[in-house]
Write a protein that holds these residues in place. Sequence first.
Motif, PDB file in Angstrom:
ATOM      1  N   ALA A  26      -2.023 -16.969  43.707  1.00 11.56           N
ATOM      2  CA  ALA A  26      -1.372 -17.455  44.932  1.00 11.56           C
ATOM      3  C   ALA A  26      -0.269 -16.481  45.342  1.00 11.56           C
ATOM      4  N   ILE A  27      -0.362 -15.948  46.565  1.00 15.41           N
ATOM      5  CA  ILE A  27       0.684 -15.036  47.073  1.00 15.41           C
ATOM      6  C   ILE A  27       1.165 -15.501  48.447  1.00 15.41           C
ATOM      7  N   GLY A  28       2.434 -15.285  48.730  1.00 16.20           N
ATOM      8  CA  GLY A  28       2.992 -15.649  50.026  1.00 16.20           C
ATOM      9  C   GLY A  28       2.562 -14.679  51.110  1.00 16.20           C
ATOM     10  N   ASP A  29       2.410 -15.174  52.341  1.00 15.57           N
ATOM     11  CA  ASP A  29       1.979 -14.291  53.438  1.00 15.57           C
ATOM     12  C   ASP A  29       3.046 -13.266  53.820  1.00 15.57           C
ATOM     13  N   ASN A  30       4.260 -13.389  53.233  1.00 11.12           N
ATOM     14  CA  ASN A  30       5.293 -12.380  53.469  1.00 11.12           C
ATOM     15  C   ASN A  30       4.921 -11.029  52.839  1.00 11.12           C
ATOM     16  N   LEU A  31       3.941 -11.024  51.928  1.00 11.99           N
ATOM     17  CA  LEU A  31       3.535  -9.781  51.259  1.00 11.99           C
ATOM     18  C   LEU A  31       2.414  -9.061  51.998  1.00 11.99           C
ATOM     19  N   LEU A  32       2.025  -9.571  53.170  1.00 11.66           N
ATOM     20  CA  LEU A  32       0.851  -9.033  53.852  1.00 11.66           C
ATOM     21  C   LEU A  32       1.211  -8.184  55.074  1.00 11.66           C
ATOM     22  N   ARG A  33       2.369  -7.550  55.024  1.00 16.40           N
ATOM     23  CA  ARG A  33       2.816  -6.769  56.191  1.00 16.40           C
ATOM     24  C   ARG A  33       2.152  -5.406  56.279  1.00 16.40           C
ATOM     25  N   ILE A  34       1.655  -4.897  55.145  1.00 13.14           N
ATOM     26  CA  ILE A  34       0.970  -3.598  55.134  1.00 13.14           C
ATOM     27  C   ILE A  34      -0.519  -3.851  54.910  1.00 13.14           C
ATOM     28  N   PRO A  35      -1.385  -3.424  55.844  1.00  9.89           N
ATOM     29  CA  PRO A  35      -2.828  -3.701  55.730  1.00  9.89           C
ATOM     30  C   PRO A  35      -3.437  -3.268  54.397  1.00  9.89           C
ATOM     31  N   ALA A  36      -3.054  -2.084  53.898  1.00  7.07           N
ATOM     32  CA  ALA A  36      -3.619  -1.598  52.631  1.00  7.07           C
ATOM     33  C   ALA A  36      -3.208  -2.494  51.466  1.00  7.07           C
ATOM     34  N   ALA A  37      -1.975  -2.985  51.509  1.00  9.64           N
ATOM     35  CA  ALA A  37      -1.499  -3.888  50.451  1.00  9.64           C
ATOM     36  C   ALA A  37      -2.276  -5.197  50.495  1.00  9.64           C
ATOM     37  N   THR A  38      -2.571  -5.680  51.703  1.00 12.30           N
ATOM     38  CA  THR A  38      -3.371  -6.902  51.874  1.00 12.30           C
ATOM     39  C   THR A  38      -4.747  -6.718  51.249  1.00 12.30           C
ATOM     40  N   SER A  39      -5.374  -5.565  51.516  1.00 17.88           N
ATOM     41  CA  SER A  39      -6.701  -5.280  50.948  1.00 17.88           C
ATOM     42  C   SER A  39      -6.648  -5.229  49.422  1.00 17.88           C
ATOM     43  N   LEU A  40      -5.627  -4.573  48.889  1.00 20.44           N
ATOM     44  CA  LEU A  40      -5.475  -4.477  47.427  1.00 20.44           C
ATOM     45  C   LEU A  40      -5.348  -5.860  46.791  1.00 20.44           C
ATOM     46  N   MET A  41      -4.539  -6.709  47.415  1.00 19.74           N
ATOM     47  CA  MET A  41      -4.316  -8.046  46.872  1.00 19.74           C
ATOM     48  C   MET A  41      -5.579  -8.910  46.960  1.00 19.74           C
ATOM     49  N   ARG A  42      -6.297  -8.805  48.067  1.00 19.68           N
ATOM     50  CA  ARG A  42      -7.538  -9.567  48.221  1.00 19.68           C
ATOM     51  C   ARG A  42      -8.577  -9.103  47.185  1.00 19.68           C
ATOM     52  N   LEU A  43      -8.621  -7.800  46.912  1.00 20.15           N
ATOM     53  CA  LEU A  43      -9.537  -7.266  45.904  1.00 20.15           C
ATOM     54  C   LEU A  43      -9.184  -7.766  44.506  1.00 20.15           C
ATOM     55  N   ASN A  44      -7.884  -8.050  44.309  1.00 13.98           N
ATOM     56  CA  ASN A  44      -7.416  -8.498  43.000  1.00 13.98           C
ATOM     57  C   ASN A  44      -7.355 -10.028  42.903  1.00 13.98           C
ATOM     58  N   LYS A  45      -8.214 -10.700  43.690  1.00 15.88           N
ATOM     59  CA  LYS A  45      -8.392 -12.164  43.643  1.00 15.88           C
ATOM     60  C   LYS A  45      -7.159 -12.952  44.092  1.00 15.88           C
ATOM     61  N   SER A  46      -6.410 -12.406  45.056  1.00 16.44           N
ATOM     62  CA  SER A  46      -5.258 -13.142  45.587  1.00 16.44           C
ATOM     63  C   SER A  46      -5.672 -13.981  46.784  1.00 16.44           C
ATOM     64  N   PHE A  47      -5.118 -15.193  46.872  1.00 19.26           N
ATOM     65  CA  PHE A  47      -5.314 -16.032  48.048  1.00 19.26           C
ATOM     66  C   PHE A  47      -3.950 -16.344  48.661  1.00 19.26           C
ATOM     67  N   ILE A  48      -3.957 -16.724  49.937  1.00 23.33           N
ATOM     68  CA  ILE A  48      -2.719 -16.721  50.729  1.00 23.33           C
ATOM     69  C   ILE A  48      -2.057 -18.090  50.839  1.00 23.33           C
ATOM     70  N   VAL A  49      -0.760 -18.092  50.578  1.00 29.83           N
ATOM     71  CA  VAL A  49       0.087 -19.263  50.831  1.00 29.83           C
ATOM     72  C   VAL A  49       0.809 -18.995  52.150  1.00 29.83           C
TER      73      VAL A  49
END
Length: 376
Positions: free
Chosen positions: A145-168
């Motif tokens: 579970a990760i907060g949507d505050n961490l999704l400001r950089i597109p590449a970081a969003t992709s990395l987190m999604r690849l690492n099984k993160s879902f959005i709060v």
Amino acid sequence: MEQTELKLITSNDSIFDDIRPCNDNEVQAELNKIISDDLVLNSILKFQYPVLYKRFSFILKPFVKLYLKQKIKKILTVKDFQKLVATFMEKVIKSTTDGVELVGFDKLDKNKGYLFISNHRDISLDPAFIDIALYMSGRDTVRIAIGDNLLRIPAATSLMRLNKSFIVKRSVEAPREKLKALSHLSHYIGLSIEEGESVWIAQREGRAKDGNDKTEDAVLKMISLYGRQKKQDFKEYMSSLNIVPVSITYEYDPNDLAKARELNEKELTGEYRKDEFEDIDTITRGIRGYKGHVKLVAGDPITGGFENAEELAAILDKFIWSNYEMYPTALISAGCDDKVSSDDKNKFNEHLSKYPQELQDRVKAMYAAPYYNKDK
């Protein structure tokens, strides 16, 4: 009728596309987004070629991109990607810690989904160490579970999604929309565990910057919302989630000074404003910085002993506090350093001496807080 509809939905259903992690058929697309991101390419060039970077980046960039394109061809599934993450984490452990102790994870059933709830000290490393603990004992990794505050950089969003993160969705503020988002999230967590997928969520929103690990009732109430849909009371539903409490201890916190600065500014001005990419800097500092000894203790699944969120929070707190390791940094900061070696005292004093005088006591209070919690 409603019950039947609930059973037909899985965590991979399209209704969760707005929050779910990456599926295997999306891995290549996400990897291509990362290697096409100028921010990523510039960072690699800056790190690998610090002298040539400024003058020849426009020449080097296509070659770096071509090299990365060849590298990612073999990464076809989320598991493939997580094997790379595991290799990276092994290097992080070797270069930035004095050893990691993992307790209790090998007792867990490989065929069950668990809800891991831990104290929260580091944005990315808390779940990463839990993943390593599970990976090393032959178990599947967690959905994070990760907060949507961490999704400001597109590449970081992709990395987190690849690492099984879902959005709060923390940024949703309108009461009706917020309840809808929280119910949606609770539904996703509940279904994941029913399907045998484990989930990690922090005991609170945001890290415990003052060192006081305290479970927020609101987090537990959010998790329980799906139970209401299933017509189950709080105790019945939460007992079915295989909640495993985890206590995480870092002897040294790479972000201790940044946390102290934030707390100090809040006290002086009443607020603290984050820079746009501050969370990314915090993640980087946490990964690269020295952590000393690290210990994770996983408890047995909580199957009862509570009736409501407050009582469950108390059980989680008791486990986290009592299993928090009293490293020299905590004992020295709490003034209980009789049995601490002079080498450890000198090491910690040298660590503090690099910080502004006005923040040193605040940093020490941060390290001492778990000692006083354990004493309770």
